[in-house]
Motif scaffolding. Structure first.
Motif, PDB file in Angstrom:
ATOM      1  N   ALA A 241      -2.484  45.076  30.991  1.00  0.00           N
ATOM      2  CA  ALA A 241      -2.107  45.624  29.688  1.00  0.00           C
ATOM      3  C   ALA A 241      -2.981  46.826  29.377  1.00  0.00           C
ATOM      4  CB  ALA A 241      -2.254  44.574  28.600  1.00  0.00           C
ATOM      5  N   LEU A 242      -2.346  47.911  28.949  1.00  0.00           N
ATOM      6  CA  LEU A 242      -3.049  49.119  28.546  1.00  0.00           C
ATOM      7  C   LEU A 242      -2.900  49.323  27.047  1.00  0.00           C
ATOM      8  CD1 LEU A 242      -2.023  51.701  31.320  1.00  0.00           C
ATOM      9  CD2 LEU A 242      -4.069  50.257  31.230  1.00  0.00           C
ATOM     10  N   VAL A 243      -3.969  49.751  26.394  1.00  0.00           N
ATOM     11  CA  VAL A 243      -3.912  50.133  24.983  1.00  0.00           C
ATOM     12  C   VAL A 243      -3.348  51.544  24.910  1.00  0.00           C
ATOM     13  CG1 VAL A 243      -5.223  50.507  22.872  1.00  0.00           C
ATOM     14  CG2 VAL A 243      -5.873  48.649  24.428  1.00  0.00           C
ATOM     15  N   ILE A 244      -2.210  51.690  24.203  1.00  0.00           N
ATOM     16  CA  ILE A 244      -1.571  53.010  24.104  1.00  0.00           C
ATOM     17  C   ILE A 244      -1.632  53.569  22.682  1.00  0.00           C
ATOM     18  CG2 ILE A 244      -0.073  52.635  26.085  1.00  0.00           C
ATOM     19  CD1 ILE A 244       2.212  52.013  24.134  1.00  0.00           C
ATOM     20  N   ALA A 245      -1.917  52.720  21.705  1.00  0.00           N
ATOM     21  CA  ALA A 245      -2.070  53.177  20.321  1.00  0.00           C
ATOM     22  C   ALA A 245      -2.900  52.152  19.567  1.00  0.00           C
ATOM     23  CB  ALA A 245      -0.711  53.362  19.637  1.00  0.00           C
ATOM     24  N   PRO A 313       5.324  57.737  30.156  1.00  0.00           N
ATOM     25  CA  PRO A 313       4.901  58.963  29.456  1.00  0.00           C
ATOM     26  C   PRO A 313       4.018  58.643  28.250  1.00  0.00           C
ATOM     27  CG  PRO A 313       7.273  58.962  29.866  1.00  0.00           C
ATOM     28  CD  PRO A 313       6.788  57.574  30.154  1.00  0.00           C
ATOM     29  N   ALA A 314       3.255  59.622  27.836  1.00  0.00           N
ATOM     30  CA  ALA A 314       2.371  59.445  26.686  1.00  0.00           C
ATOM     31  C   ALA A 314       3.173  59.428  25.386  1.00  0.00           C
ATOM     32  CB  ALA A 314       1.341  60.569  26.647  1.00  0.00           C
ATOM     33  N   LEU A 315       2.634  58.756  24.376  1.00  0.00           N
ATOM     34  CA  LEU A 315       3.216  58.785  23.041  1.00  0.00           C
ATOM     35  C   LEU A 315       2.918  60.136  22.391  1.00  0.00           C
ATOM     36  CD1 LEU A 315       2.093  55.280  21.695  1.00  0.00           C
ATOM     37  CD2 LEU A 315       4.304  55.883  22.693  1.00  0.00           C
ATOM     38  N   ALA A 316       3.844  60.611  21.577  1.00  0.00           N
ATOM     39  CA  ALA A 316       3.633  61.869  20.854  1.00  0.00           C
ATOM     40  C   ALA A 316       2.578  61.677  19.770  1.00  0.00           C
ATOM     41  CB  ALA A 316       4.944  62.340  20.239  1.00  0.00           C
TER      42      ALA A 316
END
Length: 463
Positions: A241-245, A313-316
């Protein structure tokens, strides 16, 4: 159990509008939305199926179902909602983490009247930021939140990457006795310490629920810590699991979830890569304390999709103002215990004690004659909150209507990140840098609700 996909999650959620690009930040924040309230949200009492002891009576919820709905909005588009109060006491709605018009912020006496039982209130605003947020009352807060009034908000952005499934998690405790019925929401001696902990832990009002998701797929977990007291140390077993926000804002760099501590009011968005084998199970764990707790499990279904986290892809980024540290004004905030006399009872539920204070001034945000603001700030200027916590407790500090960037802590190393809630450790000194870009009176308080309601609350004014 049915597989959770974006389509199935949308069913039963409350949705308003579609994305509209090109709107300036000033336009988004400057005035409430004018859209007609197409959605009605009813507060009411209900029976809840939390334990195996039978229904828990006199829980509180939003909407027609047992569990409060996920409210779905679109960034940059007006959202409108009519609150109808079906309770026998006043309430409001605070939109936690949303940078909206001050008149919509939901704080009685400070930003709006409380909403009496049988009455209603029209909320209308345009969310400028995409991400995971939540909503809850700011009146009789401990009792109403403790009995269930807390729901998750998802503000969508059509440029977000596509996941194979999305799972929204409302993590909270309940104060229930052995018979599955409510017991007192707090003990004064605990309110003067870390807070009074719940006896039953749930995700989406269920104990250790299991959700199905595609094997080898990528799942967006939207996690909101809506409990009134508990601090969590989160980890995932059996999957990556990666923290994305965090707290509604994309992280500058994704990082692996590894014993990450969050407090009441905070949110995490995770990209979970499901196991490849059908039937394999991953688990979201809380590792804080002496005994690890399994909060939720996720079961892989079907043939593996063989997705790769690195392909996501990255979040905006949200349209946030970067603080100008060269021109910043510093403001001190010192957290402390308080020995002030007991506050007067108020219509929004005073707990009857003052145990805590900010800058030696306790305020239970339950008065028609509130204390003066702790700071007055000029719109558009940069400020640094120099926050000190000489107390022996951890405090999740939440600022309404604005966001800040933590920096220069003597206790914690952190990645540069915009947030609205900061978990300050005992004996920590930290700087929170912000641009005062949203006019109004904005509450600044500890989100351990017993601390909030026994004095660790104040507000700042932006003009």
């Amino acid at each position: 159990m049915a597989m959770l996909t974006r389509r199935t999650l949308m069913k039963g959620a409350l949705v308003a509008g579609a994305y509209a690009g090109g709107m300036s930040l000033a336009g988004q924040l400057g005035k409430p939305a004018s859209a007609k309230a197409a959605t009605t949200l009813l507060t009411r009492r209900t029976d809840a199926l939390i334990t195996d002891k039978g229904p828990t009576r006199a829980a509180m919820t939003y909407g027609d179902a047992e569990v409060p709905p996920v409210l779905r909005m679109r960034r940059g588009l007006p959202f409108a909602l009519r609150l109808e109060n079906g309770l026998d006491e006043p309430t409001t709605v605070h939109w936690h983490g949303l940078r909206i018009d001050n008149r919509m912020d939901g704080v009685p006496f400070l930003t709006q009247p409380y909403v009496y039982g049988g009455d209603g209130f029209d909320y209308a605003f345009t969310p400028p930021d995409a991400g995971t947020f939540w909503y809850h009352p700011h009146c009789n807060t401990l009792e109403q939140m403790g009995r269930g009034l807390a729901g998750v908000i998802v503000v969508e952005d059509p440029t977000d990457p596509v996941f194979d499934a999305e799972i929204v998690l409302n993590l909270r405790d309940w104060r229930l006795g052995g018979d599955g019925q409510f017991i007192a929401q707090f003990k004064p001696r605990d309110a003067a310490r870390a807070g009074t902990f719940g006896t039953v832990r749930t995700a989406n009002w269920r104990q250790t629920p299991q959700y199905d998701a595609p094997a080898g797929g990528l799942v967006r977990l939207r996690i909101a810590a809506t409990d009134v007291t508990r601090i969590l140390t989160l980890n995932v077993d059996g999957a990556e699991a990666l923290v994305i926000a965090a707290d509604g804002n994309p992280t500058a760099d994704r990082f692996k979830l590894d014993h990450l501590m969050i407090g009441p009011g905070q949110r995490l968005d995770l990209a979970l890569r499901m196991p490849d084998s059908e039937g394999a199970v991953a688990a979201l764990m809380d590792l804080r304390g002496t005994k690890p707790a399994t909060l939720v499990t996720f079961r892989a279904t079907g043939a593996s999709l063989k997705r790769n986290l690195q392909d996501l892809p990255a979040l905006a980024a949200n349209p946030l103002s970067e603080p100008d540290l060269s021109a910043a004004t510093e403001i001190p905030f010192i957290l402390s215990a308080s020995a002030e006399e007991r506050p007067k009872d108020g219509i929004c539920g005073s707990l009857g004690y003052n145990f805590w204070a900010i800058n030696k001034v306790p305020w239970a945000d339950d008065s028609g004659d509130p204390t003066a603001p702790l700071a007055e700030m000029k719109a558009g200027r940069t400020y640094i909150f120099n926050v000190e916590n000489p107390t022996p407790q951890v405090h999740p500090l939440h600022l309404h209507g604005l966001v800040f960037k933590p920096m220069n802590s003597n206790k914690q190393a952190f990645r540069p990140h915009f947030s609205d809630t900061y978990l300050i450790l005992p004996d920590e000194k930290v700087q929170l840098a912000l641009v005062a870009d949203n006019p109004g009176d904005w509450v600044f308080h500890c989100h351990i609700i017993e601390h909030q309601k026994t004095g660790m609350t104040s507000y700042v004014r932006v003009t």
